[in-house]
Scaffold this motif. Structure first.
Motif, PDB file in Angstrom:
ATOM      1  N   VAL A 126       0.850  -1.179   0.000  1.00 33.11           N
ATOM      2  CA  VAL A 126       0.000   0.000   0.000  1.00 33.11           C
ATOM      3  C   VAL A 126       0.893   1.238   0.000  1.00 33.11           C
ATOM      4  CG1 VAL A 126      -1.699   1.357   1.281  1.00 33.11           C
ATOM      5  CG2 VAL A 126      -1.921  -1.141   1.165  1.00 33.11           C
ATOM      6  N   ASN A 127       0.636   2.143  -0.930  1.00 35.46           N
ATOM      7  CA  ASN A 127       1.412   3.375  -1.096  1.00 35.46           C
ATOM      8  C   ASN A 127       0.496   4.555  -0.800  1.00 35.46           C
ATOM      9  OD1 ASN A 127       3.120   5.429  -1.874  1.00 35.46           O
ATOM     10  ND2 ASN A 127       3.151   4.895  -4.036  1.00 35.46           N
ATOM     11  N   ASP A 128       0.711   5.213   0.343  1.00 41.35           N
ATOM     12  CA  ASP A 128      -0.211   6.226   0.843  1.00 41.35           C
ATOM     13  C   ASP A 128       0.457   7.595   0.860  1.00 41.35           C
ATOM     14  OD1 ASP A 128      -1.991   7.795   2.262  1.00 41.35           O
ATOM     15  OD2 ASP A 128      -1.968   6.559   4.082  1.00 41.35           O
ATOM     16  N   ILE A 129      -0.026   8.520   0.038  1.00 39.89           N
ATOM     17  CA  ILE A 129       0.556   9.862  -0.026  1.00 39.89           C
ATOM     18  C   ILE A 129       0.384  10.640   1.269  1.00 39.89           C
ATOM     19  CG2 ILE A 129       0.317  10.082  -2.535  1.00 39.89           C
ATOM     20  CD1 ILE A 129      -2.154  11.870  -1.984  1.00 39.89           C
ATOM     21  N   SER A 130      -0.503  10.186   2.147  1.00 39.64           N
ATOM     22  CA  SER A 130      -0.786  10.942   3.365  1.00 39.64           C
ATOM     23  C   SER A 130      -0.228  10.280   4.621  1.00 39.64           C
ATOM     24  CB  SER A 130      -2.296  11.141   3.529  1.00 39.64           C
ATOM     25  OG  SER A 130      -2.913   9.967   4.028  1.00 39.64           O
ATOM     26  N   ALA A 131       0.408   9.130   4.485  1.00 37.24           N
ATOM     27  CA  ALA A 131       0.954   8.398   5.643  1.00 37.24           C
ATOM     28  C   ALA A 131      -0.097   8.179   6.729  1.00 37.24           C
ATOM     29  CB  ALA A 131       2.172   9.125   6.210  1.00 37.24           C
ATOM     30  N   ILE A 150       4.074   2.172   2.241  1.00 35.92           N
ATOM     31  CA  ILE A 150       4.867   3.338   1.846  1.00 35.92           C
ATOM     32  C   ILE A 150       4.173   4.567   2.400  1.00 35.92           C
ATOM     33  CG2 ILE A 150       5.813   4.672  -0.070  1.00 35.92           C
ATOM     34  CD1 ILE A 150       5.604   2.067  -1.753  1.00 35.92           C
ATOM     35  N   ALA A 151       4.878   5.285   3.280  1.00 39.05           N
ATOM     36  CA  ALA A 151       4.331   6.464   3.943  1.00 39.05           C
ATOM     37  C   ALA A 151       5.019   7.704   3.389  1.00 39.05           C
ATOM     38  CB  ALA A 151       4.544   6.368   5.452  1.00 39.05           C
ATOM     39  N   MET A 152       4.246   8.607   2.818  1.00 44.44           N
ATOM     40  CA  MET A 152       4.821   9.801   2.205  1.00 44.44           C
ATOM     41  C   MET A 152       4.584  11.031   3.077  1.00 44.44           C
ATOM     42  SD  MET A 152       4.139  11.460  -1.577  1.00 44.44           S
ATOM     43  CE  MET A 152       2.976  12.694  -0.955  1.00 44.44           C
ATOM     44  N   HIS A 153       5.485  12.000   2.954  1.00 45.17           N
ATOM     45  CA  HIS A 153       5.303  13.280   3.633  1.00 45.17           C
ATOM     46  C   HIS A 153       4.502  14.234   2.755  1.00 45.17           C
ATOM     47  CE1 HIS A 153       6.296  17.507   4.543  1.00 45.17           C
ATOM     48  NE2 HIS A 153       6.206  17.105   5.789  1.00 45.17           N
ATOM     49  N   MET A 154       3.458  14.784   3.326  1.00 43.86           N
ATOM     50  CA  MET A 154       2.653  15.804   2.655  1.00 43.86           C
ATOM     51  C   MET A 154       1.958  16.626   3.733  1.00 43.86           C
ATOM     52  SD  MET A 154      -0.461  15.422  -0.170  1.00 43.86           S
ATOM     53  CE  MET A 154      -1.532  14.528   0.962  1.00 43.86           C
ATOM     54  N   GLY A 189       0.809  -2.243  14.093  1.00 46.74           N
ATOM     55  CA  GLY A 189       1.260  -3.578  13.703  1.00 46.74           C
ATOM     56  C   GLY A 189       1.876  -3.666  12.329  1.00 46.74           C
ATOM     57  N   ILE A 190       2.220  -2.527  11.732  1.00 40.77           N
ATOM     58  CA  ILE A 190       2.858  -2.535  10.411  1.00 40.77           C
ATOM     59  C   ILE A 190       4.345  -2.800  10.601  1.00 40.77           C
ATOM     60  CG2 ILE A 190       3.284  -1.237   8.297  1.00 40.77           C
ATOM     61  CD1 ILE A 190       0.811   0.449   8.967  1.00 40.77           C
ATOM     62  N   LYS A 191       4.829  -3.853  10.001  1.00 39.24           N
ATOM     63  CA  LYS A 191       6.218  -4.267  10.208  1.00 39.24           C
ATOM     64  C   LYS A 191       7.177  -3.637   9.205  1.00 39.24           C
ATOM     65  CE  LYS A 191       5.140  -8.690  12.408  1.00 39.24           C
ATOM     66  NZ  LYS A 191       3.706  -8.422  12.561  1.00 39.24           N
ATOM     67  N   ASP A 192       6.777  -3.494   7.969  1.00 37.37           N
ATOM     68  CA  ASP A 192       7.663  -2.980   6.923  1.00 37.37           C
ATOM     69  C   ASP A 192       7.157  -1.626   6.437  1.00 37.37           C
ATOM     70  OD1 ASP A 192       9.525  -5.169   6.716  1.00 37.37           O
ATOM     71  OD2 ASP A 192       7.927  -6.320   5.765  1.00 37.37           O
ATOM     72  N   VAL A 193       7.891  -0.564   6.776  1.00 39.82           N
ATOM     73  CA  VAL A 193       7.525   0.785   6.361  1.00 39.82           C
ATOM     74  C   VAL A 193       8.629   1.346   5.478  1.00 39.82           C
ATOM     75  CG1 VAL A 193       6.915   3.117   7.081  1.00 39.82           C
ATOM     76  CG2 VAL A 193       6.231   1.153   8.496  1.00 39.82           C
ATOM     77  N   ILE A 194       8.241   1.859   4.335  1.00 40.23           N
ATOM     78  CA  ILE A 194       9.137   2.563   3.406  1.00 40.23           C
ATOM     79  C   ILE A 194       8.741   4.030   3.462  1.00 40.23           C
ATOM     80  CG2 ILE A 194       9.781   2.813   0.962  1.00 40.23           C
ATOM     81  CD1 ILE A 194       8.773  -0.235   0.775  1.00 40.23           C
ATOM     82  N   ILE A 195       9.707   4.924   3.552  1.00 39.76           N
ATOM     83  CA  ILE A 195       9.367   6.344   3.639  1.00 39.76           C
ATOM     84  C   ILE A 195       9.644   7.044   2.315  1.00 39.76           C
ATOM     85  CG2 ILE A 195       9.636   6.463   6.126  1.00 39.76           C
ATOM     86  CD1 ILE A 195      12.345   7.754   5.707  1.00 39.76           C
ATOM     87  N   ASP A 196       8.753   7.956   1.977  1.00 36.60           N
ATOM     88  CA  ASP A 196       8.831   8.745   0.747  1.00 36.60           C
ATOM     89  C   ASP A 196       8.786  10.216   1.160  1.00 36.60           C
ATOM     90  OD1 ASP A 196       8.354  10.189  -1.560  1.00 36.60           O
ATOM     91  OD2 ASP A 196       6.674   8.959  -2.244  1.00 36.60           O
ATOM     92  N   PRO A 197       9.867  10.984   0.959  1.00 37.54           N
ATOM     93  CA  PRO A 197       9.876  12.374   1.401  1.00 37.54           C
ATOM     94  C   PRO A 197       8.914  13.289   0.667  1.00 37.54           C
ATOM     95  CG  PRO A 197      11.896  11.837   0.213  1.00 37.54           C
ATOM     96  CD  PRO A 197      11.171  10.550   0.423  1.00 37.54           C
ATOM     97  N   GLY A 198       8.316  12.825  -0.409  1.00 38.57           N
ATOM     98  CA  GLY A 198       7.246  13.590  -1.054  1.00 38.57           C
ATOM     99  C   GLY A 198       7.713  14.805  -1.824  1.00 38.57           C
ATOM    100  N   PHE A 199       8.584  14.581  -2.779  1.00 37.59           N
ATOM    101  CA  PHE A 199       9.069  15.697  -3.602  1.00 37.59           C
ATOM    102  C   PHE A 199       7.909  16.350  -4.332  1.00 37.59           C
ATOM    103  CE2 PHE A 199      12.779  13.019  -3.024  1.00 37.59           C
ATOM    104  CZ  PHE A 199      13.749  13.958  -2.671  1.00 37.59           C
ATOM    105  N   GLY A 200       7.799  17.673  -4.174  1.00 46.40           N
ATOM    106  CA  GLY A 200       6.742  18.422  -4.844  1.00 46.40           C
ATOM    107  C   GLY A 200       5.433  18.462  -4.085  1.00 46.40           C
TER     108      GLY A 200
END
Length: 285
Positions: A126-131, A150-154, A189-200
């Protein structure tokens, strides 16, 4: 550039459907937009046959992930209903999972119900632009599903983010945001988190370049980092060109990102990104 790998416990793999995926060598994620209004016209695919054709070429070119999005997150994009997003995304994920069972499919959504039904249809990530900030059910849902997140910064929403670009200290505030979001994700309970700094996303071009320059600082969060700069305005506005002409600029910035610790490149043009990974890897041979 300082080597933080000797002092930090960087996560180098994620569990995808019971299999460990090695991220020590960076991976490439191909973008499949099943929307009529994404900012880069070349990525818009609404006919299923066109989506399947693009997916096949991306996999041939070396993509590990295919990221399917049914909600355009470009600045000022229209806010569509949950039902419309489901209608766009779920049949595509179902078809992709059947046509390309070896592919790792990512559902690009900030809505918990869409995430659940997408995973039911065959998505693995799951890729979430809002984390988790735009749907308070998201983190618990992903925790129940047991998939990487995938947790993005926005700041704000795609409709309001351009009015939320003032920071006292860009990097410090982004690091604090991710520290809080990671704690919430672990609690869910989320074990694997990928971070996305949210360019733009809630960032001016100058701020996005500052963030790219300091990307290696995100290693202190000890999570894989996804970078998505593909054909974005930070490239084409800086060069005074169009998104259609921004492939070369994308490759340049992807190369910089790889040198600063990116584990995943999210791109429209897979072949060129895979080549960048292969060439940068030769520097450490």
């Amino acid at each position: 550039m300082a080597d933080k790998s000797n002092t930090l416990h960087l996560q180098k793999s994620i569990n995808v459907a019971g299999n460990l995926l090695d991220l020590a060598t960076p991976r490439v994620m191909g973008i499949l937009n099943v929307t009529p209004d994404s900012f880069y016209a070349g990525s818009r695919k609404q006919e299923l046959s066109a989506v399947l054709g693009s997916a096949e070429q991306m996999l041939i070119d070396g993509a590990t992930f295919l990221d399917v999005g049914g909600y355009s997150s470009r600045p000022g994009a229209s806010n569509i209903s949950e039902g419309e997003e489901l209608d766009r995304m779920v049949p595509v994920i179902d078809a992709l999972s059947k046509e390309f069972p070896e592919a790792i499919l990512s559902a690009d959504t900030f809505r918990a119900k869409v995430a659940r039904l997408a995973v039911d249809a065959g998505a693995h990530v799951v890729n979430d632009i809002s984390a988790g900030c735009m749907d308070d059910r998201m983190l618990a849902t992903v925790g129940e599903l047991g998939v990487p997140y995938i947790a993005m910064h926005m700041r704000g929403t795609p409709q309001t983010m351009n009015a939320n670009t003032e920071y006292d200290d860009l990097l410090k505030e982004i690091m604090a945001y991710f520290a809080e979001r990671l704690a919430a994700a672990r609690l869910a309970g989320i074990k694997d988190v990928i971070i996305d700094p949210g360019f733009g996303f809630a960032k001016k071009a100058t701020q996005s370049f500052e963030l790219l320059q300091k990307l290696d600082h995100l290693a202190y969060l000890e999570c894989p980092v996804l970078v998505g700069v593909s054909r974005k305005s930070m490239i084409y506005k800086t060069l005074n060109i169009s998104a259609n002409e921004a492939l070369n600029g994308t490759t340049v910035l992807n190369t910089v990102a790889l040198g600063r610790g990116a584990s995943i490149l999210r791109v429209h043009d897979v072949k060129e990104a895979v080549e960048a990974v292969k060439l940068v890897n030769q520097l450490s041979v």
